[in-house]
Design a protein around this motif. Sequence first.
Motif, PDB file in Angstrom:
ATOM      1  N   ALA A 127       0.826  -1.208   0.000  1.00  0.00           N
ATOM      2  CA  ALA A 127       0.000   0.000   0.000  1.00  0.00           C
ATOM      3  C   ALA A 127       0.859   1.256   0.000  1.00  0.00           C
ATOM      4  CB  ALA A 127      -0.930  -0.009   1.210  1.00  0.00           C
ATOM      5  N   ASP A 269      -4.612   2.426   0.491  1.00  0.00           N
ATOM      6  CA  ASP A 269      -5.331   1.172   0.292  1.00  0.00           C
ATOM      7  C   ASP A 269      -4.369   0.081  -0.150  1.00  0.00           C
ATOM      8  OD1 ASP A 269      -7.862   2.125   0.915  1.00  0.00           O
ATOM      9  OD2 ASP A 269      -8.238   2.831  -1.126  1.00  0.00           O
ATOM     10  N   PRO A 270      -4.618  -1.155   0.275  1.00  0.00           N
ATOM     11  CA  PRO A 270      -3.749  -2.253  -0.156  1.00  0.00           C
ATOM     12  C   PRO A 270      -3.866  -2.489  -1.652  1.00  0.00           C
ATOM     13  CG  PRO A 270      -5.700  -3.098   0.943  1.00  0.00           C
ATOM     14  CD  PRO A 270      -5.723  -1.617   1.130  1.00  0.00           C
TER      15      PRO A 270
END
Length: 413
Positions: A127, A269-270
């Motif tokens: 991320a 966000d991943p």
Amino acid sequence: MAKQDILAEPGSASPAAAGSASSTATVTESALPLDDRIDELRGQFPILSRKTYLNSNSLGALSLRSVEERRRFEDLWHEMGAAAWYEIWVAKLEEVRTQFGHTIEADADTIALMSSVSAAVSVVWGAIAASVRGTGRNKVVLTELDFPTVGHHFLSQRANGLEVEIVPSPDGIHVPLEAIRAAVDERTALLATSHVFFTSGNTQDAAELTRIAHDAGAFILLDAYQSNGQLTIDAGALGVDFLVGGALKWLCGGPGMAYLHVNPGVCVDPVTLSWFGVENQFLFNIRDATPRADARRFELGTPAAGVAYTAAGGLSTVLEYGIQAIQHRNRFLANDLRERLSDLGYRLHQASDPAARSALVLVEYDGDAAAAVRHLAARDVVVDHRGPLVRFSPHFYNTLEDNERAVAALAET
């Protein structure tokens, strides 16, 4: 010993506590925290009836509560099969998120369940790397005393252009904050380091580490595996971006269940999503990959329900007795152990500042440390070693008598 000074917790997540690190509170032996419940407490850990167990820094003792929880999971599996997932097991996963959150003063929605720290570090770095692409921040800072799995992950990324700076330790015990501050610069994307070093028991100033990272515009990931359960932590007060820990050691919940705390203010966000990390997961829509808004967006696949039950038993036990009381008891026991060892002439591998010491007690053993550990094991005293260092780790279920037996056994070597 008639009395022992209990120092304020080192590196505590509470800035107020950190500011009072020089203060002391005298605790008499008769008032040792949890002594009024010690027989009840020890009765929950069967190994203590047969062994002097001082190895919680490697694996916390197994409680009857964890055994009962695991049996409950198996009974549900026998009785309900897959139906247990929807009605019960998903709720148990949320219970464990809540429990982990309680151990660091954080809400359940800041907790993602992980199988290991390695998994957590991997998804976090993915991320961060995506978020800083093109900014010139291609550097990660670690220290040479951090647990190897953290270093291994980042070293494996050097082929992709990542610069990894490992800050050395001058004594194998601590890493100067000034050296870390000098290493974290405008090219740094992440500072990843330990709250308590597994090789020395030294506690780092987590609040100052966070300031160092944020002053440079970098993220921080704090590895709290060796502190969570033996020291009080307030992740929100610290302001860390990411914190990782697990049930294996001081939380007495067994292997296979770790967690990742994500600060609600972190907006990354991943790059790898799983079905547990998306909104409306039970709609089973392959075309919808909307990440959850909370920390669970980082979860990697289906958490292990059986492991969660085992972890829940250990976590509930630790939380019942209270981490603050556990911290005070552990510090008393660790100081008593240090005094006994020093009185016999053993050299201790420890911070010069007592406020930076945790409940890990390490002896610089002159002979074969592995052989010494085997000698103790033959006398039903369970400890471990790392290289030439014999490691003891008294926990809340231990007693002064445990210390006495362990030191006597070591003296025979």
